[in-house]
Design a protein around this motif. Structure first.
Motif, mmCIF file in Angstrom:
data_model
loop_
_atom_site.group_PDB
_atom_site.id
_atom_site.type_symbol
_atom_site.label_atom_id
_atom_site.label_comp_id
_atom_site.label_asym_id
_atom_site.label_seq_id
_atom_site.Cartn_x
_atom_site.Cartn_y
_atom_site.Cartn_z
ATOM 1 N N ARG A 114 45.354 -22.358 -42.072
ATOM 2 C CA ARG A 114 46.676 -22.892 -41.716
ATOM 3 C C ARG A 114 47.679 -21.766 -41.867
ATOM 4 N NH1 ARG A 114 48.325 -28.581 -42.487
ATOM 5 N NH2 ARG A 114 50.417 -28.634 -41.590
ATOM 6 N N THR A 115 48.400 -21.449 -40.779
ATOM 7 C CA THR A 115 49.375 -20.366 -40.791
ATOM 8 C C THR A 115 50.751 -20.912 -40.441
ATOM 9 O OG1 THR A 115 47.662 -18.828 -40.024
ATOM 10 C CG2 THR A 115 49.949 -18.093 -39.877
ATOM 11 N N PRO A 116 51.682 -20.939 -41.400
ATOM 12 C CA PRO A 116 53.025 -21.462 -41.128
ATOM 13 C C PRO A 116 53.808 -20.527 -40.208
ATOM 14 C CG PRO A 116 52.540 -21.446 -43.482
ATOM 15 C CD PRO A 116 51.502 -20.608 -42.815
ATOM 16 N N GLY A 117 54.570 -21.115 -39.299
ATOM 17 C CA GLY A 117 55.482 -20.366 -38.449
ATOM 18 C C GLY A 117 56.911 -20.728 -38.803
ATOM 19 N N PRO A 118 57.896 -20.223 -38.081
ATOM 20 C CA PRO A 118 59.298 -20.533 -38.373
ATOM 21 C C PRO A 118 59.588 -22.040 -38.334
ATOM 22 C CG PRO A 118 59.155 -18.671 -36.881
ATOM 23 C CD PRO A 118 57.766 -19.237 -36.991
ATOM 24 N N ARG A 119 59.017 -22.738 -37.319
ATOM 25 C CA ARG A 119 59.248 -24.182 -37.203
ATOM 26 C C ARG A 119 57.957 -24.931 -36.856
ATOM 27 N NH1 ARG A 119 62.080 -25.732 -33.156
ATOM 28 N NH2 ARG A 119 62.861 -27.649 -34.103
ATOM 29 N N TRP A 120 56.839 -24.233 -36.923
ATOM 30 C CA TRP A 120 55.573 -24.857 -36.557
ATOM 31 C C TRP A 120 54.477 -24.299 -37.456
ATOM 32 C CZ3 TRP A 120 57.893 -20.896 -33.933
ATOM 33 C CH2 TRP A 120 57.166 -19.710 -33.834
ATOM 34 N N ASP A 121 53.311 -24.934 -37.404
ATOM 35 C CA ASP A 121 52.134 -24.429 -38.112
ATOM 36 C C ASP A 121 51.003 -24.249 -37.117
ATOM 37 O OD1 ASP A 121 53.563 -24.630 -40.435
ATOM 38 O OD2 ASP A 121 52.178 -25.999 -41.452
ATOM 39 N N ASP A 122 50.263 -23.149 -37.258
ATOM 40 C CA ASP A 122 49.059 -22.921 -36.464
ATOM 41 C C ASP A 122 47.848 -23.282 -37.317
ATOM 42 O OD1 ASP A 122 50.355 -21.940 -34.154
ATOM 43 O OD2 ASP A 122 50.535 -19.958 -35.060
ATOM 44 N N LEU A 123 47.008 -24.169 -36.805
ATOM 45 C CA LEU A 123 45.822 -24.622 -37.523
ATOM 46 C C LEU A 123 44.566 -24.243 -36.749
ATOM 47 C CD1 LEU A 123 48.126 -26.376 -38.781
ATOM 48 C CD2 LEU A 123 46.434 -28.202 -39.028
ATOM 49 N N VAL A 160 45.160 -25.237 -32.835
ATOM 50 C CA VAL A 160 46.272 -26.042 -32.327
ATOM 51 C C VAL A 160 47.550 -25.596 -33.021
ATOM 52 C CG1 VAL A 160 44.868 -28.081 -31.798
ATOM 53 C CG2 VAL A 160 45.896 -27.839 -34.072
ATOM 54 N N SER A 161 48.680 -25.871 -32.415
ATOM 55 C CA SER A 161 49.980 -25.602 -33.024
ATOM 56 C C SER A 161 50.717 -26.927 -33.194
ATOM 57 C CB SER A 161 50.808 -24.647 -32.155
ATOM 58 O OG SER A 161 50.214 -23.369 -32.115
ATOM 59 N N LEU A 162 51.249 -27.154 -34.381
ATOM 60 C CA LEU A 162 51.920 -28.419 -34.687
ATOM 61 C C LEU A 162 53.432 -28.244 -34.673
ATOM 62 C CD1 LEU A 162 49.706 -29.693 -37.650
ATOM 63 C CD2 LEU A 162 49.310 -29.893 -35.185
ATOM 64 N N ILE A 163 54.108 -29.018 -33.823
ATOM 65 C CA ILE A 163 55.566 -28.976 -33.753
ATOM 66 C C ILE A 163 56.148 -29.727 -34.958
ATOM 67 C CG2 ILE A 163 55.533 -28.808 -31.238
ATOM 68 C CD1 ILE A 163 56.281 -31.788 -31.148
ATOM 69 N N PRO A 164 57.446 -29.548 -35.233
ATOM 70 C CA PRO A 164 58.049 -30.219 -36.397
ATOM 71 C C PRO A 164 57.831 -31.727 -36.436
ATOM 72 C CG PRO A 164 59.537 -28.543 -35.570
ATOM 73 C CD PRO A 164 58.403 -28.618 -34.583
ATOM 74 N N THR A 165 57.898 -32.397 -35.282
ATOM 75 C CA THR A 165 57.697 -33.848 -35.253
ATOM 76 C C THR A 165 56.297 -34.223 -35.723
ATOM 77 O OG1 THR A 165 59.284 -34.148 -33.459
ATOM 78 C CG2 THR A 165 57.661 -35.896 -33.780
ATOM 79 N N THR A 166 55.298 -33.495 -35.256
ATOM 80 C CA THR A 166 53.920 -33.769 -35.670
ATOM 81 C C THR A 166 53.733 -33.500 -37.153
ATOM 82 O OG1 THR A 166 53.164 -33.142 -33.455
ATOM 83 C CG2 THR A 166 51.499 -33.257 -35.182
ATOM 84 N N THR A 170 52.885 -37.275 -39.042
ATOM 85 C CA THR A 170 51.448 -37.530 -39.131
ATOM 86 C C THR A 170 50.887 -36.950 -40.425
ATOM 87 O OG1 THR A 170 50.586 -35.486 -38.116
ATOM 88 C CG2 THR A 170 51.390 -37.196 -36.619
ATOM 89 N N THR A 171 49.644 -37.277 -40.690
ATOM 90 C CA THR A 171 48.985 -36.758 -41.889
ATOM 91 C C THR A 171 48.649 -35.274 -41.762
ATOM 92 O OG1 THR A 171 46.792 -37.370 -41.046
ATOM 93 C CG2 THR A 171 47.947 -38.996 -42.396
ATOM 94 N N LEU A 172 48.734 -34.722 -40.555
ATOM 95 C CA LEU A 172 48.385 -33.314 -40.359
ATOM 96 C C LEU A 172 49.377 -32.377 -41.041
ATOM 97 C CD1 LEU A 172 47.225 -33.281 -36.617
ATOM 98 C CD2 LEU A 172 45.909 -33.748 -38.692
#
Length: 203
Positions: A114-123, A160-166, A170-172
């Motif tokens: 899991r790699t955090p980004g400025p406003r998203w996370d890459d998993l 996958v990349s998770l946007i702030p809403t996700t 969600t549990t992700l």
């Protein structure tokens, strides 16, 4: 059928294995999805389509989990208090905001990094080659019932990349490396492969 757009994060109230039978009974707190549910309705729980078998009227519902479901999914990892993504079945007059999700889990993946980004996370998830072959870059995949766009794929993993809403809805958002998740690949890929296999058999 579902869309992979999570409606609420519920919580497991109870998961109870049937003595010597190999199946289990699951109770989940989900006030929104239970509010208009009826016996026999389908609700997607952490990516798994389950049939409502009980509605106590307190914002919870119960469902039976068959041995095949326990073998194919990560539902057996759940315990009382575990958060789960919930989605009611798609209405015929509703928008298809995610992609076609059946709630028929194809297998289990493990969060590798899991790699955090400025406003998203890459998993990045580790997955067996028997599932990786169905996953395409920029295609769709359902992870714990969440419709996501694939950003990268290899023989044994996909990203996958998770946007702030996700992350928030969600549990992700709280998923830690090593966690197991339910994965459903795009149903179109499975049918295309089956048709090609049938064609080869005829020839």
């Amino acid at each position: 059928m579902f869309t992979g757009i999570v409606e609420e994060v519920g919580a497991v109230v109870m998961i109870e294995a049937a003595a010597g039978q190999g199946d289990a009974r699951l109770a989940v707190e989900g006030p929104l999805v239970a509010s208009d549910a009826a016996l026999g309705d389908s609700i997607c729980v952490a990516g798994v389509c389950l049939t409502v078998t009980g509605l106590p009227g307190d914002g919870t519902f119960t469902a039976d989990v068959m041995p095949e479901t326990l073998r194919r999914t990560a539902l057996g990892d759940l315990a009382a208090g575990s958060p789960v993504n919930l989605e009611r079945a798609l209405r015929a007059d509703a928008r298809l905001g995610g992609h076609i999700v059946q709630g028929h889990v194809d297998g289990v993946a493990v969060l590798r990094s899991r790699t955090p980004g400025p406003r998203w996370d890459d998993l990045v998830f580790e997955v067996g080659p028997e599932l990786a072959r169905y996953i395409a870059e920029k295609g769709s995949v359902a992870v714990s019932g969440v419709s996501l766009t694939v950003t990268q794929v290899s023989q044994d993993s996909f990203g996958v990349s998770l946007i702030p809403t996700t992350l928030a809805a969600t549990t992700l958002g709280a998923l830690a490396p090593g966690a197991r998740v339910n994965v459903e690949v795009d149903v179109l890929a499975k049918y295309v492969e089956r048709l090609l296999q049938a064609g080869e058999a005829v020839r």
